[in-house]
Design an enzyme around this catalytic site. Structure first.
Site, mmCIF file in Angstrom:
data_model
loop_
_atom_site.group_PDB
_atom_site.id
_atom_site.type_symbol
_atom_site.label_atom_id
_atom_site.label_comp_id
_atom_site.label_asym_id
_atom_site.label_seq_id
_atom_site.Cartn_x
_atom_site.Cartn_y
_atom_site.Cartn_z
ATOM 1 N N SER A 17 0.757 -1.017 0.084
ATOM 2 C CA SER A 17 0.116 0.073 0.225
ATOM 3 C C SER A 17 0.795 0.871 -0.210
ATOM 4 O O SER A 17 2.086 1.488 0.851
ATOM 5 C CB SER A 17 -0.565 0.112 1.287
ATOM 6 O OG SER A 17 -1.497 1.333 1.212
ATOM 7 N N GLU A 71 -11.789 0.313 -2.940
ATOM 8 C CA GLU A 71 -11.505 0.396 -2.017
ATOM 9 C C GLU A 71 -12.040 1.109 -1.116
ATOM 10 O O GLU A 71 -11.477 2.478 -1.028
ATOM 11 C CB GLU A 71 -9.924 0.030 -1.333
ATOM 12 C CG GLU A 71 -10.109 -0.496 -0.391
ATOM 13 C CD GLU A 71 -9.075 -0.757 0.581
ATOM 14 O OE1 GLU A 71 -7.870 -0.879 -0.082
ATOM 15 O OE2 GLU A 71 -8.824 -0.497 2.334
ATOM 16 N N GLY A 115 -3.369 -4.291 6.395
ATOM 17 C CA GLY A 115 -2.719 -3.556 7.887
ATOM 18 C C GLY A 115 -3.151 -2.409 7.586
ATOM 19 O O GLY A 115 -4.073 -1.193 7.335
ATOM 20 N N LYS A 164 -2.677 5.243 -2.746
ATOM 21 C CA LYS A 164 -4.106 5.772 -1.866
ATOM 22 C C LYS A 164 -4.098 6.868 -2.960
ATOM 23 O O LYS A 164 -3.510 7.479 -3.661
ATOM 24 C CB LYS A 164 -3.645 6.399 -1.002
ATOM 25 C CG LYS A 164 -2.515 5.611 0.050
ATOM 26 C CD LYS A 164 -4.684 5.019 1.093
ATOM 27 C CE LYS A 164 -3.589 3.965 2.207
ATOM 28 N NZ LYS A 164 -4.999 3.441 2.978
ATOM 29 N N LYS A 168 -9.154 -7.320 8.289
ATOM 30 C CA LYS A 168 -8.289 -6.361 9.282
ATOM 31 C C LYS A 168 -8.617 -6.958 10.702
ATOM 32 O O LYS A 168 -9.946 -6.470 11.131
ATOM 33 C CB LYS A 168 -8.010 -4.838 9.621
ATOM 34 C CG LYS A 168 -7.507 -3.785 7.833
ATOM 35 C CD LYS A 168 -7.506 -2.941 8.159
ATOM 36 C CE LYS A 168 -6.624 -2.165 6.589
ATOM 37 N NZ LYS A 168 -7.180 -1.213 6.309
ATOM 38 N N ASP A 227 -13.123 -1.554 3.220
ATOM 39 C CA ASP A 227 -12.423 -1.852 4.321
ATOM 40 C C ASP A 227 -13.384 -1.320 5.319
ATOM 41 O O ASP A 227 -13.660 -1.820 6.633
ATOM 42 C CB ASP A 227 -11.342 -0.588 3.893
ATOM 43 C CG ASP A 227 -10.444 -0.962 5.381
ATOM 44 O OD1 ASP A 227 -10.728 -1.431 6.446
ATOM 45 O OD2 ASP A 227 -9.399 0.019 5.075
ATOM 46 N N ASP A 229 -7.005 2.932 -2.757
ATOM 47 C CA ASP A 229 -7.844 2.398 -1.678
ATOM 48 C C ASP A 229 -8.540 4.455 -1.193
ATOM 49 O O ASP A 229 -7.287 4.868 -1.382
ATOM 50 C CB ASP A 229 -7.625 2.407 -0.372
ATOM 51 C CG ASP A 229 -7.353 1.944 1.253
ATOM 52 O OD1 ASP A 229 -9.144 2.937 0.483
ATOM 53 O OD2 ASP A 229 -7.262 1.887 1.557
ATOM 54 N N LYS A 268 -0.920 -0.803 -4.704
ATOM 55 C CA LYS A 268 -2.427 -0.235 -4.131
ATOM 56 C C LYS A 268 -1.881 1.270 -3.521
ATOM 57 O O LYS A 268 -0.535 1.175 -2.327
ATOM 58 C CB LYS A 268 -3.196 -0.478 -3.376
ATOM 59 C CG LYS A 268 -3.819 0.269 -1.725
ATOM 60 C CD LYS A 268 -4.171 -0.546 -0.656
ATOM 61 C CE LYS A 268 -4.871 0.192 0.221
ATOM 62 N NZ LYS A 268 -4.978 -0.720 1.794
HETATM 63 O O1 OSB Z 1 -7.041 1.233 4.396
HETATM 64 O O2 OSB Z 1 -5.705 0.248 4.544
HETATM 65 C C1 OSB Z 1 -5.905 1.162 4.645
HETATM 66 C C2 OSB Z 1 -2.973 2.662 6.664
HETATM 67 C C3 OSB Z 1 -3.276 2.705 7.988
HETATM 68 C C4 OSB Z 1 -4.847 3.355 8.211
HETATM 69 C C5 OSB Z 1 -5.866 2.304 6.687
HETATM 70 C C6 OSB Z 1 -4.716 1.704 5.912
HETATM 71 C C7 OSB Z 1 -3.426 2.104 5.632
HETATM 72 C C8 OSB Z 1 -2.927 1.313 4.439
HETATM 73 C C9 OSB Z 1 -1.596 0.946 4.747
HETATM 74 O O3 OSB Z 1 -3.254 1.122 3.480
HETATM 75 C C10 OSB Z 1 -2.017 -0.285 4.378
HETATM 76 C C11 OSB Z 1 -0.305 -1.139 6.023
HETATM 77 O O4 OSB Z 1 0.997 -1.224 4.564
HETATM 78 O O5 OSB Z 1 -0.607 -1.965 6.616
HETATM 79 MG MG MG Z 2 -8.447 0.300 3.145
#
Ligand code: OSB
Ligand code: MG
Length: 360
Positions: free
Chosen positions: A123, A201, A278, A151, A250, A226, A176, A149
């Site tokens: 991510s 996402e 994560g 953001k 999660k 999510d 995402d 992925k």
């Molecule tokens: O939306 O998945 C998410 C990190 C913090 C809060 C929300 C998210 C995330 C990530 C990072 O996308 C995922 C990771 O690499 O741990």
């Molecule tokens: Mg997410």
């Protein structure tokens, strides 16, 4: 713990994480859990201080002193507490960890996992420039990660995806939005269809299922939820209404391994693939995500990546490493297979509280 690189989402940028850990002392064995709540209530309403307070005042007192047949029985002791799922997960998962150690079994087997190697994705947060993002993707593709992925948010979406696809037409790509859009953006979101994304996402509100269903009907690209999925019933509702075709699990968001397994199962029953999300975990939460990802229906690469992408020095030994095929090999040792570096944790600890039962 300072992050190696800042992490930015549609709700903000962070440069370090303050991590709440739980140690459960269980008949001579210590189980560890990580609370994934952030320092502020932005991803979810829970944050470190609410988790701390809820654990010390309600959750720990409710479980201390009981003899449990299994960690799964923890839920019954704390079900009177509404919400606070990340706090609950930290406690429950510490018990799962302890149970695995007591039974001299790998945690992944205790959870019902079936695979010895899991697929990893990354991510990548919003960057200061598209060039910086492309450089990051370059690094991760070269490292072998199986899915990228990124953001997105209004103003950092179509033009960014266009640049990525121009350079990597075939890479498995998803995005995402962390709830950055509304239904007024439907026409805009339909433009995402041209990029052959594995999924989008959480485009809409963090507490919504119904309107995601309305959006999904107007998109070709699969939606993945999510933030909206807090438990198995939410997953069932999302699938039944057509709000998503993929679910991000999660373990902290759903309240622990027991509920995560239930979410996994309801999705499996309806042939909806899941993957492990994560929360920028330290090695302790990361090791738990790895164990969970061995369950059968974790069919898509998770946001479970190498320790070194986040930390200069992780609090487990060995650190989480990813093969050049973008996989993590699962240890067969009892527990998670990763040793906790208690000395290092002690050095970084700023606050600590020991909670005892009446009889001990
Ligand atoms: O939306 O998945 C998410 C990190 C913090 C809060 C929300 C998210 C995330 C990530 C990072 O996308 C995922 C990771 O690499 O741990
Ligand atoms: Mg997410």
């Amino acid at each position: 713990m300072p992050l190696v690189h800042f992490f930015e989402t549609s709700f903000g940028r962070i440069t370090s994480r303050r991590i709440l850990l739980v140690t459960a002392h269980c008949g001579g064995v210590d189980g560890w859990g990580e609370c994934v709540a952030d320092e502020g209530p932005f991803y979810s309403s829970e944050w470190s201080e609410t988790a701390w307070a809820t654990i010390r005042k309600y959750l720990a007192p409710a479980v201390i002193g009981w003899e449990l047949k299994s960690a799964g029985a923890c839920g019954g002791l704390i079900s009177r507490v509404r919400g606070h799922r990340m706090a609950k997960a930290a406690v429950e998962n510490a018990l799962w960890d302890a149970e695995a150690k007591q039974q001299q079994q790998p945690l992944w087997r205790l959870l019902g996992g079936t695979r010895q190697e899991i697929a990893c994705g990354v991510s990548i947060g919003i960057q200061d420039s598209v060039e910086q993002l492309l450089a990051k993707i370059e690094t991760e593709v070269a490292a072998g990660y199986q899915r990228i992925k990124v953001k997105v948010k209004p103003g950092w979406d179509l033009s960014v995806l266009e640049r990525i696809r121009a350079r990597w037409p075939d890479v498995t790509l998803s995005c995402d939005a962390n709830s950055a859009y509304t239904l007024a953006d439907v026409d805009h979101l339909r433009e995402f269809d041209q990029f052959n994304l594995l999924m989008i996402e959480q485009p809409l509100w963090n507490d919504d299922i119904y309107f995601h269903a309305r959006l999904q009907r107007q998109l070709k690209t699969s939606l993945c939820l999510d933030e909206s999925i807090h438990h198995a019933r939410h997953a069932e509702a999302a699938i039944e209404t057509g709000a998503c075709k993929i679910v991000n699990v999660k373990v902290g968001r759903v309240g622990g391994f027991t509920e995560a397994k239930k979410v996994h199962d309801v999705c499996a029953k309806r042939s909806v693939p899941v993957w492990c999300g994560g929360m920028l975990e330290s090695g302790i939460g990361r090791a738990h995500n790895i164990a969970l990802s061995t369950l059968e229906n974790f069919r898509l690469p998770g946001d479970v990546s190498a320790s070194k992408r986040y930390w200069k020095e992780d609090i487990i030994d060995p650190e989480v490493e990813v093969t050049s095929q973008g996989t993590i090999r699962i240890s067969n040792e009892p527990g998670t297979g990763y040793r906790i570096r208690e000395d290092l944790i002690e050095k970084m600890t700023t606050r600590k509280e020991i909670i005892r039962g009446n009889s001990s």
